[in-house]
Design a protein around this motif. Structure first.
Motif, PDB file in Angstrom:
ATOM      1  N   ARG A 217      26.893  21.039  55.002  1.00 53.51           N
ATOM      2  CA  ARG A 217      26.970  20.180  55.944  1.00 53.51           C
ATOM      3  C   ARG A 217      25.531  20.173  56.842  1.00 53.51           C
ATOM      4  NH1 ARG A 217      29.429  18.634  52.394  1.00 53.51           N
ATOM      5  NH2 ARG A 217      27.254  17.451  52.175  1.00 53.51           N
ATOM      6  N   ILE A 218      25.496  21.408  57.178  1.00 51.95           N
ATOM      7  CA  ILE A 218      24.375  22.025  58.077  1.00 51.95           C
ATOM      8  C   ILE A 218      23.134  21.485  57.762  1.00 51.95           C
ATOM      9  CG2 ILE A 218      23.321  23.565  59.319  1.00 51.95           C
ATOM     10  CD1 ILE A 218      25.947  25.223  59.607  1.00 51.95           C
ATOM     11  N   SER A 219      22.745  21.683  56.159  1.00 48.04           N
ATOM     12  CA  SER A 219      21.595  21.459  55.713  1.00 48.04           C
ATOM     13  C   SER A 219      21.454  19.971  55.614  1.00 48.04           C
ATOM     14  CB  SER A 219      21.341  21.948  54.426  1.00 48.04           C
ATOM     15  OG  SER A 219      21.550  23.598  54.580  1.00 48.04           O
ATOM     16  N   GLU A 220      22.398  19.285  55.587  1.00 50.00           N
ATOM     17  CA  GLU A 220      22.317  17.612  55.499  1.00 50.00           C
ATOM     18  C   GLU A 220      22.272  16.785  56.773  1.00 50.00           C
ATOM     19  OE1 GLU A 220      25.030  13.990  53.660  1.00 50.00           O
ATOM     20  OE2 GLU A 220      25.186  16.058  52.752  1.00 50.00           O
ATOM     21  N   ARG A 221      23.270  17.473  57.437  1.00 53.29           N
ATOM     22  CA  ARG A 221      23.054  16.596  58.858  1.00 53.29           C
ATOM     23  C   ARG A 221      22.883  17.433  60.107  1.00 53.29           C
ATOM     24  NH1 ARG A 221      29.033  13.798  59.214  1.00 53.29           N
ATOM     25  NH2 ARG A 221      28.157  13.113  61.034  1.00 53.29           N
ATOM     26  N   GLY A 222      22.596  18.675  59.876  1.00 54.29           N
ATOM     27  CA  GLY A 222      22.261  19.521  61.016  1.00 54.29           C
ATOM     28  C   GLY A 222      20.734  19.917  61.052  1.00 54.29           C
ATOM     29  N   ILE A 223      20.574  21.294  61.823  1.00 53.08           N
ATOM     30  CA  ILE A 223      19.297  21.441  61.668  1.00 53.08           C
ATOM     31  C   ILE A 223      19.177  22.939  61.273  1.00 53.08           C
ATOM     32  CG2 ILE A 223      19.449  22.664  64.174  1.00 53.08           C
ATOM     33  CD1 ILE A 223      16.418  20.638  63.112  1.00 53.08           C
ATOM     34  N   GLY A 224      18.216  23.164  60.247  1.00 55.14           N
ATOM     35  CA  GLY A 224      18.076  24.582  59.540  1.00 55.14           C
ATOM     36  C   GLY A 224      18.675  24.672  58.373  1.00 55.14           C
ATOM     37  N   ASN A 225      18.681  25.832  57.672  1.00 62.52           N
ATOM     38  CA  ASN A 225      19.236  25.922  56.362  1.00 62.52           C
ATOM     39  C   ASN A 225      20.649  26.606  56.427  1.00 62.52           C
ATOM     40  OD1 ASN A 225      20.044  27.953  54.055  1.00 62.52           O
ATOM     41  ND2 ASN A 225      18.436  26.863  53.104  1.00 62.52           N
ATOM     42  N   GLY A 226      21.655  25.779  56.162  1.00 62.86           N
ATOM     43  CA  GLY A 226      23.022  26.028  56.683  1.00 62.86           C
ATOM     44  C   GLY A 226      23.639  27.517  56.060  1.00 62.86           C
ATOM     45  N   ILE A 227      23.216  27.581  54.751  1.00 60.67           N
ATOM     46  CA  ILE A 227      23.775  28.687  54.190  1.00 60.67           C
ATOM     47  C   ILE A 227      22.863  29.991  54.890  1.00 60.67           C
ATOM     48  CG2 ILE A 227      23.793  30.256  52.104  1.00 60.67           C
ATOM     49  CD1 ILE A 227      25.207  27.915  51.966  1.00 60.67           C
ATOM     50  N   SER A 228      21.835  29.845  55.195  1.00 57.92           N
ATOM     51  CA  SER A 228      21.062  31.208  55.873  1.00 57.92           C
ATOM     52  C   SER A 228      21.665  31.122  57.319  1.00 57.92           C
ATOM     53  CB  SER A 228      19.574  30.840  55.954  1.00 57.92           C
ATOM     54  OG  SER A 228      18.923  30.922  54.684  1.00 57.92           O
ATOM     55  N   LEU A 229      21.875  30.079  57.884  1.00 56.98           N
ATOM     56  CA  LEU A 229      22.486  30.123  59.392  1.00 56.98           C
ATOM     57  C   LEU A 229      23.938  30.676  59.521  1.00 56.98           C
ATOM     58  CD1 LEU A 229      21.084  26.847  60.955  1.00 56.98           C
ATOM     59  CD2 LEU A 229      20.676  28.888  61.786  1.00 56.98           C
ATOM     60  N   ILE A 230      24.799  30.490  58.521  1.00 54.77           N
ATOM     61  CA  ILE A 230      26.053  30.890  58.442  1.00 54.77           C
ATOM     62  C   ILE A 230      26.021  32.499  58.288  1.00 54.77           C
ATOM     63  CG2 ILE A 230      28.244  31.172  56.834  1.00 54.77           C
ATOM     64  CD1 ILE A 230      27.923  28.303  56.709  1.00 54.77           C
ATOM     65  N   ILE A 231      25.142  32.946  57.275  1.00 55.70           N
ATOM     66  CA  ILE A 231      24.778  34.485  57.318  1.00 55.70           C
ATOM     67  C   ILE A 231      24.214  35.022  58.558  1.00 55.70           C
ATOM     68  CG2 ILE A 231      23.529  36.305  56.306  1.00 55.70           C
ATOM     69  CD1 ILE A 231      23.447  34.623  53.309  1.00 55.70           C
ATOM     70  N   MET A 232      23.308  34.195  59.157  1.00 60.33           N
ATOM     71  CA  MET A 232      22.679  34.885  60.522  1.00 60.33           C
ATOM     72  C   MET A 232      23.554  34.848  61.631  1.00 60.33           C
ATOM     73  SD  MET A 232      19.631  33.257  62.625  1.00 60.33           S
ATOM     74  CE  MET A 232      20.483  32.182  63.760  1.00 60.33           C
ATOM     75  N   ILE A 233      24.606  33.981  61.796  1.00 60.23           N
ATOM     76  CA  ILE A 233      25.351  33.968  62.952  1.00 60.23           C
ATOM     77  C   ILE A 233      26.318  35.213  62.852  1.00 60.23           C
ATOM     78  CG2 ILE A 233      27.128  32.523  62.075  1.00 60.23           C
ATOM     79  CD1 ILE A 233      25.635  32.335  65.565  1.00 60.23           C
ATOM     80  N   GLY A 234      26.842  35.453  61.631  1.00 59.93           N
ATOM     81  CA  GLY A 234      27.807  36.633  61.347  1.00 59.93           C
ATOM     82  C   GLY A 234      27.199  37.861  61.671  1.00 59.93           C
ATOM     83  N   ILE A 235      25.871  37.976  61.591  1.00 63.74           N
ATOM     84  CA  ILE A 235      25.262  39.238  61.931  1.00 63.74           C
ATOM     85  C   ILE A 235      25.169  39.337  63.450  1.00 63.74           C
ATOM     86  CG2 ILE A 235      22.895  40.458  61.555  1.00 63.74           C
ATOM     87  CD1 ILE A 235      22.736  39.197  58.748  1.00 63.74           C
ATOM     88  N   ILE A 236      24.364  38.218  63.882  1.00 64.84           N
ATOM     89  CA  ILE A 236      24.399  38.323  65.475  1.00 64.84           C
ATOM     90  C   ILE A 236      25.413  38.701  66.298  1.00 64.84           C
ATOM     91  CG2 ILE A 236      23.605  36.842  67.556  1.00 64.84           C
ATOM     92  CD1 ILE A 236      21.383  35.479  65.933  1.00 64.84           C
TER      93      ILE A 236
END
Length: 437
Positions: free
Chosen positions: A172-191
């Motif tokens: 849904r992020i990749s389709e309607r949001g900004i950025g690559n959704g899968i990568s952003l989900i991994i990144m937010i968990g790390i941060i």
């Protein structure tokens, strides 16, 4: 002031503002879900008893899923089964004719590959859920308040549903949001783990100067990773003049940019997913001494054996993914159709060989540097005494994902700004979503 004004411009564009707010909302849903505990688990008994130290591979896995693994959350397996399924599908595409055919079928083939990847994700999650349940029952038996068989079954169902839901959120992020959704989900968990790990590092150091040196070193490593991510080798391409009606086209020299790290962050993610396999196998047989002996090296990311294996796996996947992402023959054919040629190189086979040779030369040092950055956390822990949790941000998967995803997201935001005739974040530099004149 210019930078502040550029950030204000983001919210002047209705579509871009909605995309960013939608992405933030999805990420908040993911973070909330990581705190919801599995059915049959006493969260109070689980605290401090899971045994997932930051120096273990399970602790590294826990970092990728934002702490949901150690909390036995419904998103405990996160998006990693999807990544593993994607790796398997791509590997099969290199050796299995059916998958090679799908890769050449364009959009229809990509849809079939995506569907197969989703099915593979469900299967892998079911298997990993069994290992997770057995591992949890052996490390924190007092936290399980239901029948063990019932707990394994319910965990398989809930964890699989959680991973599929996280996969859906990423799409849904990749389709309607900004950025690559899968990568952003991994990144937010790390941060999410950075503040607590930095606080722990500060409190364990008696000398404030050491902390300052560590932060300065971290900044230098980040700068080096940015240089690696953005570094390119430009090949000049000359276009012949063409007269169409009263207009003359071509006759100019442009450049074909080949990135030093053309594969981006994917090799490090793929390599890390492969490194999870031995520990997953070991979790199935906690009482088997032979299996534990053969897989023991894979549970300590600071160990020498793990670092050596991880280094070479990263090198392999860098070349592998670059070969998939960049096709020299296709690039040469495109140049030929457009009337372009590389000065001093004949069109056709020689152009393909020239591009392939350049790509190999720049990928080799890029892969070695990428692999060195991947094992930097182990070096920081072993040689410089950095706490394992904070050391994960000195390199490895954590830093590469954060830098790669952040740059990709910034480029997409700048592209939206430039399409609406706004300036980007920076007047100079190469993060811009536009080409230099």
């Amino acid at each position: 002031m210019s930078l502040i004004e550029n950030f204000r411009n983001i919210f002047k564009i209705e579509d871009l503002k909605n995309r960013i707010l939608y992405t933030v909302g999805i990420l908040m849903v993911y973070r909330v879900g990581s705190y919801i505990t599995l059915p049959g688990v006493d969260a109070n008994q689980l605290i401090g008893s899971s045994g997932n130290a930051a120096s273990s591979l399970l602790g590294l896995f826990d970092l990728f899923v934002g702490g949901a693994f150690s909390r036995a959350g419904v998103f405990a397996l996160g998006i990693m089964p999807y990544i593993t399924a994607a790796i398997i599908i791509q590997l099969m595409g290199a050796v299995v004719p059916y998958f090679q055919k799908l890769q050449r079928e364009g959009e229809e083939g990509r849809r079939k590959i995506t569907r197969l990847t989703r099915y593979g994700t469900v299967g892998i999650t079911l298997v990993q859920a069994i290992g997770f349940s057995i591992n949890l029952m052996s490390t924190a038996p007092q936290a399980i308040v239901v029948n063990e068989f019932f707990f394994v079954i319910t965990s398989m169902i809930v964890l699989t549903a959680g991973t599929v839901f996280v996969m859906w959120l990423g799409e849904r992020i990749s389709e309607r949001g900004i950025g690559n959704g899968i990568s952003l989900i991994i990144m937010i968990g790390i941060i999410a783990a950075l503040p607590a790990n930095f606080y722990n590092e500060v409190t364990t150091k008696a000398n404030a100067i050491l902390v300052i040196i560590e932060v300065a070193a971290l900044i230098l490593v980040i700068a080096a990773v940015v240089m690696l991510t953005q570094g390119t080798r430009k090949i000049p391409v000359q276009y012949a003049k063409r007269v169409v009606g009263r207009k003359v086209y071509g006759g100019t020299t442009q450049y074909l940019p080949l990135r030093v790290n053309a594969a981006g962050v994917m090799p490090i993610i793929f390599a890390q997913s492969i490194m999870f396999i031995p520990s997953t196998i070991g979790s199935f047989f906690p009482e088997n001494q032979t299996v534990q002996f053969l897989t023991q090296w894979s549970v300590d990311f600071t160990g020498l054996t793990y670092s050596i294996v991880f280094f070479f796996v990263c090198v392999f996947f860098t070349f592998f993914y670059t070969a998939i992402a960049i096709n020299p023959k296709e690039m040469a054919d495109t140049m030929k159709r457009q009337g372009g040629f590389i000065p001093g190189v004949r069109p056709g086979k020689q152009t393909v060989e020239f591009i392939d040779n350049i790509l190999t030369k720049i990928t080799l040092p890029g892969s070695l540097f990428l692999s060195f950055v991947a094992i930097l956390p182990a070096i920081a822990v072993g040689l410089f005494g950095v706490t394992p949790g904070f050391a994960l941000f000195y390199g490895g998967t954590s830093l590469l994902i954060i830098v790669g995803v952040a740059l990709d997201t910034l480029q997409q935001i700048e592209s939206h700004l430039m399409m609406r005739h706004y300036d980007g974040f920076m007047k100079t530099g190469r993060i811009k979503g536009r080409r230099r004149a």
